[in-house]
Structures are given as structure tokens and as C-alpha cells.
Scaffold this motif. Structure first.
Motif, PDB file in Angstrom:
ATOM      1  N   ARG A  56       0.864  -1.405  -0.287  1.00  0.00           N
ATOM      2  CA  ARG A  56      -0.046  -0.223   0.221  1.00  0.00           C
ATOM      3  C   ARG A  56       0.854   1.469   0.077  1.00  0.00           C
ATOM      4  O   ARG A  56       0.895   2.274  -1.003  1.00  0.00           O
ATOM      5  CB  ARG A  56      -0.662  -0.150   1.413  1.00  0.00           C
ATOM      6  CG  ARG A  56      -1.852   1.345   1.466  1.00  0.00           C
ATOM      7  CD  ARG A  56      -3.086   0.891   2.352  1.00  0.00           C
ATOM      8  NE  ARG A  56      -4.121   1.618   2.215  1.00  0.00           N
ATOM      9  CZ  ARG A  56      -4.286   1.751   4.214  1.00  0.00           C
ATOM     10  NH1 ARG A  56      -4.216   1.062   4.528  1.00  0.00           N
ATOM     11  NH2 ARG A  56      -4.892   2.865   3.619  1.00  0.00           N
ATOM     12  N   ARG A  99      13.684   9.678   5.466  1.00  0.00           N
ATOM     13  CA  ARG A  99      12.327   8.750   5.964  1.00  0.00           C
ATOM     14  C   ARG A  99      12.320   9.444   8.138  1.00  0.00           C
ATOM     15  O   ARG A  99      11.045   8.694   8.085  1.00  0.00           O
ATOM     16  CB  ARG A  99      12.605   7.053   5.856  1.00  0.00           C
ATOM     17  CG  ARG A  99      11.780   6.563   4.131  1.00  0.00           C
ATOM     18  CD  ARG A  99      10.231   6.619   4.193  1.00  0.00           C
ATOM     19  NE  ARG A  99       9.794   6.680   5.215  1.00  0.00           N
ATOM     20  CZ  ARG A  99       8.270   5.798   5.296  1.00  0.00           C
ATOM     21  NH1 ARG A  99       8.031   6.838   4.446  1.00  0.00           N
ATOM     22  NH2 ARG A  99       7.357   5.844   6.333  1.00  0.00           N
ATOM     23  N   TYR A 123       9.802  15.916   1.502  1.00  0.00           N
ATOM     24  CA  TYR A 123       8.622  15.840   1.024  1.00  0.00           C
ATOM     25  C   TYR A 123       7.536  16.449   1.287  1.00  0.00           C
ATOM     26  O   TYR A 123       6.588  16.683  -0.499  1.00  0.00           O
ATOM     27  CB  TYR A 123       7.606  14.148   2.359  1.00  0.00           C
ATOM     28  CG  TYR A 123       8.772  12.594   1.607  1.00  0.00           C
ATOM     29  CD1 TYR A 123       8.725  11.673   0.035  1.00  0.00           C
ATOM     30  CD2 TYR A 123       9.787  12.349   1.923  1.00  0.00           C
ATOM     31  CE1 TYR A 123       8.684  11.488  -0.003  1.00  0.00           C
ATOM     32  CE2 TYR A 123      10.534  11.499   1.946  1.00  0.00           C
ATOM     33  CZ  TYR A 123      10.338  11.179   0.918  1.00  0.00           C
ATOM     34  OH  TYR A 123      10.637  10.000   0.769  1.00  0.00           O
ATOM     35  N   ASP A 178       5.560  18.129  -1.770  1.00  0.00           N
ATOM     36  CA  ASP A 178       3.528  18.447  -1.727  1.00  0.00           C
ATOM     37  C   ASP A 178       2.876  18.937  -2.560  1.00  0.00           C
ATOM     38  O   ASP A 178       2.276  18.928  -3.257  1.00  0.00           O
ATOM     39  CB  ASP A 178       3.851  17.388  -0.628  1.00  0.00           C
ATOM     40  CG  ASP A 178       2.230  16.461  -1.248  1.00  0.00           C
ATOM     41  OD1 ASP A 178       1.875  16.345  -2.099  1.00  0.00           O
ATOM     42  OD2 ASP A 178       1.885  15.502  -0.501  1.00  0.00           O
ATOM     43  N   ARG A 198       8.405  11.506  -8.307  1.00  0.00           N
ATOM     44  CA  ARG A 198       7.265  11.842  -9.444  1.00  0.00           C
ATOM     45  C   ARG A 198       8.279  12.812  -9.513  1.00  0.00           C
ATOM     46  O   ARG A 198       8.258  13.788  -8.992  1.00  0.00           O
ATOM     47  CB  ARG A 198       5.787  12.361  -8.549  1.00  0.00           C
ATOM     48  CG  ARG A 198       4.846  12.621  -9.362  1.00  0.00           C
ATOM     49  CD  ARG A 198       3.241  12.821  -8.576  1.00  0.00           C
ATOM     50  NE  ARG A 198       3.710  14.065  -7.693  1.00  0.00           N
ATOM     51  CZ  ARG A 198       2.625  14.295  -6.366  1.00  0.00           C
ATOM     52  NH1 ARG A 198       1.753  14.238  -7.603  1.00  0.00           N
ATOM     53  NH2 ARG A 198       2.639  15.194  -6.405  1.00  0.00           N
ATOM     54  N   GLY A 252       6.749  15.203  -4.042  1.00  0.00           N
ATOM     55  CA  GLY A 252       6.433  14.265  -2.902  1.00  0.00           C
ATOM     56  C   GLY A 252       6.599  13.425  -3.212  1.00  0.00           C
ATOM     57  O   GLY A 252       5.668  12.529  -1.555  1.00  0.00           O
ATOM     58  N   ARG A 253       6.980  12.494  -3.659  1.00  0.00           N
ATOM     59  CA  ARG A 253       6.870  11.080  -4.095  1.00  0.00           C
ATOM     60  C   ARG A 253       7.711  10.717  -4.092  1.00  0.00           C
ATOM     61  O   ARG A 253       9.145  10.939  -5.273  1.00  0.00           O
ATOM     62  CB  ARG A 253       5.523  10.712  -4.487  1.00  0.00           C
ATOM     63  CG  ARG A 253       5.881   8.769  -4.839  1.00  0.00           C
ATOM     64  CD  ARG A 253       4.739   8.718  -5.716  1.00  0.00           C
ATOM     65  NE  ARG A 253       3.117   9.038  -5.744  1.00  0.00           N
ATOM     66  CZ  ARG A 253       2.272   9.092  -6.518  1.00  0.00           C
ATOM     67  NH1 ARG A 253       2.655   8.381  -7.552  1.00  0.00           N
ATOM     68  NH2 ARG A 253       0.799   9.172  -5.717  1.00  0.00           N
ATOM     69  N   ARG A 261      -4.748  -2.060  -4.875  1.00  0.00           N
ATOM     70  CA  ARG A 261      -5.853  -2.387  -4.981  1.00  0.00           C
ATOM     71  C   ARG A 261      -6.475  -3.938  -4.551  1.00  0.00           C
ATOM     72  O   ARG A 261      -7.234  -3.968  -4.198  1.00  0.00           O
ATOM     73  CB  ARG A 261      -6.707  -2.056  -5.889  1.00  0.00           C
ATOM     74  CG  ARG A 261      -5.965  -0.324  -6.168  1.00  0.00           C
ATOM     75  CD  ARG A 261      -6.964   0.493  -5.848  1.00  0.00           C
ATOM     76  NE  ARG A 261      -7.215   1.406  -5.112  1.00  0.00           N
ATOM     77  CZ  ARG A 261      -7.329   3.065  -5.817  1.00  0.00           C
ATOM     78  NH1 ARG A 261      -6.721   3.157  -7.255  1.00  0.00           N
ATOM     79  NH2 ARG A 261      -6.732   4.521  -5.260  1.00  0.00           N
TER      80      ARG A 261
END
Ligand SMILES: Nc1ncnc2c1ncn2[C@@H]1O[C@H](COP(=O)(O)OP(=O)(O)OP(=O)(O)O)[C@@H](O)[C@H]1O
Ligand SMILES: [Mg+2]
Lengths: 503, 328
Positions: free
Chosen positions: B6, B189, B198, B202, B265, B269-270, B321
Motif C-alpha cells: 500500500r 524517511r 516531502y 508535495d 514524481r 512529494g513522492r 487495490r
């Protein structure tokens, strides 16, 4: 006898004098004084664009006021405020546009405060989660802490923004339209938290266009109009109509406008279902009719709208437009068939924020305003833009300014302008007045009525029962994905309707 | 497992693709899944990974950096002269100098971006050209072979003679790569500063309103990228044994592609260190496989382009998902 300093009254939470802010040509605030007592719940009221959010941004150092301003926070005078300074002085904010971080988890968003500061520290995700959980517990709400914020619906994001403001030990909390996308029960929970905060000596400045809420929660209300101070009033003895008069300078009649729809049937929905969203929905919508659809958030209203607008496909049932079966594969099909949809989440779905107001307003009618050879005709564009901006009384500087500089309520009007410009046959309005002030609400509903008179079929979705009660011809009540009741506002009392919906 | 999928859907997907490609290649070519081939893949891509984790931090903060590969060449030249000036040096001094020079070049980018409010792609394209122009001007395009011996001779950390008699080995850059990955992971992290990066990438306005210093974010992001570029430059001579001014130019796009492939990205943010590593590895394995299969090297770039297109166009498929649906 000398006064004992210890027993002196605590200093006011906030005292502002002569706050002025000019953006280019727009005077957002003009010599405004504003004060909040310690532990007071104080409401800031005013129409869209009256300067409420700007005032909050000045106190928190996001914008610098024009020279000559006096700012005193908890008895201490500040000449220049930065966001960090404001935070350290004990100020927290729930921003109107939330200002959250979509790629981060719910837990990190709520406990974001604990990640701030220039000196690096190690992050404990377990502690982040504990902090976030505690904040949500105060609201009595449960959210998945590990979910990505951007995956949440707008109402839950709003809750995250509220929880975030509760994490810090703020002594002064600004709440800029925190209830705009909340259900009644969530709103009640928030108001309860505001009361507890106030009992504990935390001052709250509350902004809302729902005047009933304002009068319920606040002790005093400061009214702004066009960036100028109208006055400060106790809410004791204040009525909604008096307050809206103060905000707008005019008064509004509130009467049921329902009547019998005369036009032919335009839209017929038969046994429409989509698993997990809505179930066995049937109704008809006539030309010239305003059909209200109400129910709590989560009742399936928005999901139903998405299907009617071709964004999702129903599992079963039929949609008939003018007697013919309709297969909507995408929202482009829906637009081509003359269906328009004003969504509840204008930030995500409605507007392209960095583009100009004018460009946004004509976004959905690019083809119609094109001249020879498919090139945009500047004249047609200008005519369309100025027509709708005038109709909806959008308060703007220049049509060329980016939409993001508009106040929240004015952005909502631009969304409406964009869709009205398509001259649709069926108009789906999903909570069209979220964050829109009383004056503009009246204006929007006047336009809705006029559109209906011109033969449009309008579905008006709202979780504010008075809105559909006053403005719809018939009202459907949706709950748990099904339509469970239909009312005629002329033969029902508002209280009964509210009791049924909010039960 | 579920929560990993996830939080890191792209990484999980990339990992599956990597396994599939590797399985296919090991069936098609007996040389692919050998100790010699795998270790040389690691040796040869360590520098790319070091760059990648530096670039990752910039991408997370919402910027982009085109100048890092050229910056690595500049650092190499500066190091050659600096080592000569202090009469040789050693590895500790080497890391210190290379890291510092790289950091300084990165801070130039950050300064220009923040001070003049120019977007990072414009600034780093400019510094890319400026760095390279200055380097060619002052070096007159000369190669340098006279490196201190501690620097140019290979540091072998581990070696093993296979049954066929060839040697499998791991060299210093692989260890440095691991350290760079760990340090970057810890930064992004595990520290509050990393989470601010981040957040800033973002939603910059949200970060600003929370009181996060934008200048500081730019300095950390581009400083980190510069520092990693410097260290990558230092490591590159472990592979080439010489310093060539135009040896590294052009590698930046390859690394950028790998990082984006790894889930970072463009826009901020990613992104994750694991994704970076897998992204570089996927590109490397594909090229290596095509090479072993005897495909023309001219086809490499085309294939890499296709992989990236596929990765980006399927990035809406979220494997978590599937699991979430099943759990309901
Ligand atoms: N950054 C900006 N640049 C230009 N104009 C701005 C900017 N911010 C606000 N304004 C203008 O200042 C005025 C006041 O805006 P503000 O957002 O404070 O209104 P508001 O009272 O919060 O309204 P709403 O109820 O709609 O949220 C508006 O006319 C708005 O267009
Ligand atoms: Mg506002």
C-alpha cells in the motif's frame, strides 16, 4: 488600594489595529481593527471576498500587512510575524483550502506540527500515529491513519485539517470555514470540541457562511464588508436575517419558491443501481423544475450525480433523456447531451487553479466561442466571460488574474459560471453553495430559478435541508443509497424535514 | 506485506517486473544469472545509484537537477589538483574533498533557484552548460592519468574464483553505494528534515504556511544531490582509472529516467530509495540482457524508452487495490 497583578484579567488573545492590505488593485482589507478575548469563541463574518481569509493570513505571517498595522498577540506586540513565530506564539489554523499534503499519510498530516523545526530530529512513526489518533479521538472520529491523504474524499480531508489544528497546544485557533464540507453530526462534534477548547481558555476565531452555526457557537461576531469593518456585535439577541443584513447591507426574503412543474419530462431514471453506492433509484425530472435531493453525506448523492454525469457506470437500470435511453461512456458524452455538473469539490474537480479567471470560465465552451478556423475568438470569449461574471456578481480584480487569487466563495461562482456557459438542458448542482455567503446564495438561487423558468431541468443536491426546502419544487430524501421519501415543500414544515434527514 | 504494497505500490510492481525480466533472461542466456555477471552489474551501476539517490532528494522536494553528472566531472578535476596540492591524500581526505566540492556546486544551484526565484530546470540546465564549458576551457579537454595510486587502483572488497576460472568481485563503489542509499533513506524517511522535504515538494504553499524555510529546503535538496554527485565522481575512477572531462556528460538523463521509473514524481512529494535502486537496476538488467542476447547497442536506448513509457502509463494500476479488494 494597589491592585494585585496576579488577579488582573488575562491579556486579550489578539488585538489588531489598522490592518490594511492591498493586492495590486484590490483592497482586501482597509483599516480593520479586530480583537479576541482569551478563551472567547469569536466569529468572523462577511460575504465572499470581504477579507476574512486575508486577515487570518496576516495574523499568521503568511502575508505582511501594509505599513501602519498594530499586532498584539497575548499581550505582546509584534512588528513582524512569520508563520513560525505565529506557531510559537500559540496560534494554529485550519485553512480554508486545508493546506494539507496529499502524498503523505493521514497520520503525518495530522501530526505535521511535530515534524516542524529547523533542527533535524529522528521521526518516530509510532509516535506520529499516537499523536494523530489522540487528535481524532477528541473529535470522536475514526480514520485510517495509513491512508494516503489524497485518496480521501473532501469531507475526510477537512477532518484531518481540523485534527491537525488540535495537535498543538495552541491558545488561539483560527478555523476558516471548517464545516463547509462536513455532515451535521461531524459539525456537531466540531462545535462540541470548540466549546471544550473555549472552556479550557483557548480562543477560537470561527469563520462560516452557515449563520445558524455562527450564532450557536460564538459569543461575539465581527462583521466585515468589502474589506472594511462594519462592527463587532454580541450574538445574544442577534438573528440570522439581521446578521446577513449587516454583512451585505441589504435584506433577503426567505420564502418557499416551490410550484408545480409544467414542462415535459426531460430526465427519467429507472431502477438505477451501482453496487456499494446507490440502489434502485427512480425519479423523473421535468423541464422548468428544480428537484431537490437531500440526505447526509455518504447517502450516495454524489455517487448518483457521478453516474448521471457519465463519470461512473451504473450496474443496472436506465437513464432516459427526452424519452431516449442514454449510454454515457464519459463525462464528455454527458456534456454533449446537454448535461452539466457543478461538483462539490471545486478544488479538485472544478477549476484549474493557476489559470486565469476568464480562461476557467470559458473552459467548457471552448468550441462555442471559437471563430473561423477553430481559433478562439477573443470577442466571444470576452462577451461570455463578462456576461456570466456579472450575472453571478463575482468579485474580481481582472479577468486575467489567476483563479487561485479569488476568495473561496468567488471560486465557487466561477465554477458555476463555467457550467452555466454551456447552456445545458439538465443541470446537476452538487452542493453549489459550499462556502458561499448569504448574499451570493440568494443570488445563486435566484439564477437557478431563472434558469428553470427558461426551461432547464435542475437537480439540486444539498445537505442543507433549508436550502432545498426553500428553493426546490419537490424534495427527495436519500439515505443509505436509496430514495426513501419525497416531500412537497409547500405541504411540509422545515422542522419536520430536518428532523427526518438529520435523525 | 499488505501495508508495504500500500505504501510502495510502484516499488512492488517494479520488483515483480525485475524478477520477470531476470527469469526470462536467465532462461534465454546461460551467462545472465552467473556470479560474475551479477557482480559486474553491481560494480558498473554503483555510480548511477549514488547519483540516483542524490537526485531523488531533489525530485522529492519538487525540483529537478540536470547538472549532477557534469558536476561529478568538475569534482574529479578539482580533486586531481587538490590532491596534488596537498601531496597525495588518502581515501578519508578523498571523500571529504569530493563531498565538499560537490556540496558547493549543489549549493550554487540552490542559491540561484532561491535567490532569483528561477525554476530549477532552467537553473540546472544553465549550470550544466556553465560547469561543462568551464571544465572544457580549463582542462582543454585533456585526459588525466596521473592520479594518486590510492585513487586509481581498484579497491576489491570481495573476490571469488568461479569453477570456470574467472573472477567474481565486488569493488569499493558498491559499498559506497550501499552507504549512500542508507544515508539517503535515513535522511528522507527518518528525520524531520526529510519529512519537510516531502511536504515542501508535495504542497509548497502548505509548507510555507507551516513555517518551513524554503531556502533551507532548496539548500538541503541540491546540496545533497551535489554531494552525492561529488562522491559518485570520486568512485567513477574505480571503474575507468582515469579522468576524462566529457566522460560523464549525458548520463544525467539515464539516471533521471531510472529514478522516475522507480516511482519518484516529477513535481515532488513522492519517491523512495528502494524505488531508485530498482529503477537503476531494471534499466541495467535490460541493457545487460540485450547485450548478452546480441542485440545492437543502438537498440538499448529505444528499449529503455519503451520500458519507461510502459511504467508511467501503467502507474495507475495499483497492486495494493487487488489486495484491498480481496480483504473486503
Ligand atoms: N494573493 C492574492 N492576490 C490578489 N488578490 C487576492 C489575494 N488574496 C486575496 N485576494 C483578494 O482579496 C479579497 C479578499 O479575499 P479573502 O480570501 O480574504 O476573502 P474571504 O472573506 O475569505 O472570502 P470567502 O468567504 O469567499 O472565503 C478578494 O477580493 C480576493 O480576490
Ligand atoms: Mg476565505
Amino acid at each position: 488600594m494597589p491592585r494585585d497583578p496576579a488577579s488582573a484579567a488575562p491579556p486579550d488573545a489578539l488585538r489588531l489595529r489598522g490592518i490594511r492590505k492591498v493586492f495590486g488593485g484590490v483592497t482586501a482589507l482597509d483599516a480593520v481593527d479586530f480583537g479576541v478575548g482569551a478563551g472567547e469563541v469569536h466569529c468572523l463574518a462577511g460575504e465572499n471576498g470581504s477579507g476574512k481569509s486575508t486577515l487570518i493570513k496576516i495574523v499568521t505571517g503568511v502575508y505582511q500587512p501594509d505599513p501602519g498595522a498594530g499586532i498584539e498577540i497575548f499581550g505582546q506586540t509584534h512588528t513582524q510575524i512569520t508563520p513560525t513565530l505565529a506557531r510559537k506564539a500559540g496560534i494554529a489554523v485550519i485553512w480554508q483550502d486545508l493546506a494539507l499534503f496529499p502524498e503523505m499519510t493521514v497520520a503525518e498530516n495530522i501530526a505535521f506540527e511535530t515534524l516542524l523545526g529547523n533542527r533535524p530530529r529522528w521521526v518516530s512513526y509510532a509516535r506520529l500515529r499516537d499523536t494523530a489518533r489522540a487528535a481524532l479521538a477528541r473529535l470522536d472520529i475514526d480514520l485510517d491513519l495509513e491512508a494516503r491523504l489524497g485518496d480521501l474524499p473532501i469531507a475526510q480531508r477537512q477532518i484531518v485539517a481540523i485534527a491537525r489544528a488540535l495537535v498543538s497546544d495552541a491558545r488561539l485557533i483560527f478555523m476558516d470555514e471548517p464545516t463547509a464540507s462536513l455532515t451535521q453530526s461531524e459539525t456537531d462534534a466540531l462545535l462540541a470540541v470548540v466549546r471544550t477548547l473555549s472552556d479550557r481558555g483557548v480562543a477560537v476565531v470561527f469563520v462560516s457562511h452557515r449563520l445558524a452555526e455562527v450564532l450557536e457557537i460564538a459569543a461575539r461576531v465581527t462583521v466585515l464588508r468589502d474589506g472594511r469593518l462594519v462592527g463587532v456585535y454580541p450574538t445574544e439577541g442577534m438573528t440570522q436575517s439581521r446578521l446577513s443584513e449587516l454583512m451585505t447591507g441589504t435584506s433577503f426574503a426567505q420564502a418557499v419558491t416551490a410550484r408545480d412543474a409544467a414542462g415535459p419530462e426531460v430526465l427519467r431514471i429507472e431502477n438505477l443501481s451501482r453496487a456499494g453506492e446507490y440502489d434502485d433509484i427512480s425519479f423523473t425530472l421535468h423541464a422548468g423544475e428544480v428537484l431537490g435531493l437531500t440526505g447526509l453525506i455518504g447517502a450516495g448523492r454524489t455517487e448518483l450525480c457521478h453516474s448521471l454525469f457519465g463519470m461512473t457506470r451504473p450496474d443496472r437500470g436506465r437513464i432516459l433523456l427526452n424519452g431516449e435511453g442514454l449510454q454515457l461512456r464519459s463525462n464528455r458524452d454527458a456534456v454533449a447531451q446537454g448535461i452539466a455538473y457543478v461538483s462539490e469539490d471545486r478544488l479538485a474537480l472544478g477549476l484549474i487553479q493557476p489559470q486565469s479567471i476568464a480562461d476557467n470560465a470559458v473552459l467548457s465552451v471552448l468550441k462555442r466561442i471559437s471563430g473561423a478556423g477553430g481559433l478562439l475568438s477573443a470577442q466571444k470569449k470576452e462577451a461570455t466571460v463578462s456576461h456570466w461574471l456579472r450575472e453571478l456578481a463575482v468579485k474580481i480584480g481582472l479577468p486575467e488574474d489567476p483563479v487561485s487569487t479569488l476568495s473561496g466563495g468567488n471560486q465557487q461562482r466561477v465554477v458555476l459560471a463555467k457550467w452555466l456557459a454551456t447552456e445545458p438542458k439538465v443541470l446537476l448542482l452538487d452542493c453549489p453553495t459550499v462556502g458561499v455567503d448569504v448574499g451570493a446564495r440568494a443570488g445563486i438561487f435566484r439564477i437557478v430559478r431563472q434558469l428553470a423558468d427558461r426551461g432547464l431541468a435542475i437537480l439540486l443536491v444539498s445537505d442543507e435541508v433549508p436550502e432545498v426546502f426553500l428553493n426546490a419544487d419537490r424534495v427527495l430524501h436519500m439515505a443509505g443509497g436509496r430514495i426513501i421519501h419525497q416531500w412537497d415543500p409547500r405541504q411540509t414544515r422545515l422542522q419536520d424535514m430536518e428532523a427526518a434527514v438529520y435523525a | 506485506m499488505h501495508s508495504f504494497l500500500r505504501a510502495y505500490p510502484t516499488e512492488a510492481k517494479l520488483f515483480v517486473v525485475l524478477i520477470l525480466i531476470s527469469t526470462g533472461l536467465s532462461l534465454a542466456s546461460p551467462d545472465f544469472l552467473t556470479l560474475v555477471n551479477v557482480t559486474s552489474l553491481l560494480n558498473n551501476n554503483a555510480v548511477n545509484v549514488i547519483w540516483a539517490v542524490g537526485l531523488l532528494v531533489v525530485l522529492i522536494a519538487g525540483g529537478i537537477d540536470i547538472s549532477f553528472a557534469v558536476a561529478a566531472s568538475v569534482v574529479q578535476y578539482l580533486c586531481v589538483y587538490a590532491f596534488a596540492a596537498i601531496g597525495g591524500g588518502n581515501w578519508a581526505i578523498g571523500f571529504l574533498f569530493a563531498g565538499t566540492f560537490g556540496l558547493a556546486l549543489g549549493l550554487i544551484n540552490a542559491f540561484l533557484i532561491h535567490q532569483f526565484r528561477i525554476i530549477s530546470i532552467v537553473v540546472t540546465i544553465s549550470t550544466f552548460n556553465a560547469f561543462f564549458g568551464l571544465l572544457m576551457f580549463f582542462s582543454s579537454g585533456r585526459f588525466l592519468y596521473n592520479l594518486p595510486s590510492w585513487w586509481s587502483s581498484r579497491v576489491i572488497l570481495w573476490e571469488y574464483q568461479t569453477a570456470s576460472g574467472t573472477w567474481a568481485e565486488l569493488i569499493l563503489p558498491v559499498a559506497v553505494m550501499a552507504a549512500a542509499m542508507f544515508a539517503t533513506w535515513a535522511l528522507i524517511r527518518r528525520t524531520t528534515t526529510g519529512r519537510q522535504l516531502y511536504a515542501f515538494g508535495d504542497n509548497p504553499e502548505g509548507a510555507r504556511r507551516a513555517g518551513i524555510s524554503i531556502g533551507r529546503m532548496q539548500a538541503i535538496a541540491f546540496g545533497w544531490s551535489g554531494m552525492m554527485a561529488g562522491i559518485a565522481g570520486l568512485m567513477q575512477t574505480q571503474i575507468t582509472k582515469e579522468v576524462v572531462p566529457n566522460a560523464l556528460i549525458g548520463r544525467e538523463l539515464e539516471v533521471l529516467a531510472a529514478v522516475v521509473l522507480g516511482g519518484a514524481r516529477l513535481g515532488g512529494g513522492r519517491g523512495s530509495v528502494l524505488g531508485c535502486f530498482l529503477g537503476v537496476l531494471l534499466v541495467a538488467v535490460t541493457q545487460n540482457g540485450l547485450n548478452l542476447l546480441g542485440v545492437s547497442p543502438y537498440a538499448f536506448k529505444m528499449v529503455v524508452g519503451i520500458i519507461i513509457l510502459l511504467a508511467i502509463s501503467t502507474s495507475n494500476l495499483d497492486p495494493s487495490r487487488l489486495f484491498r479488494g480481496a480483504a473486503r
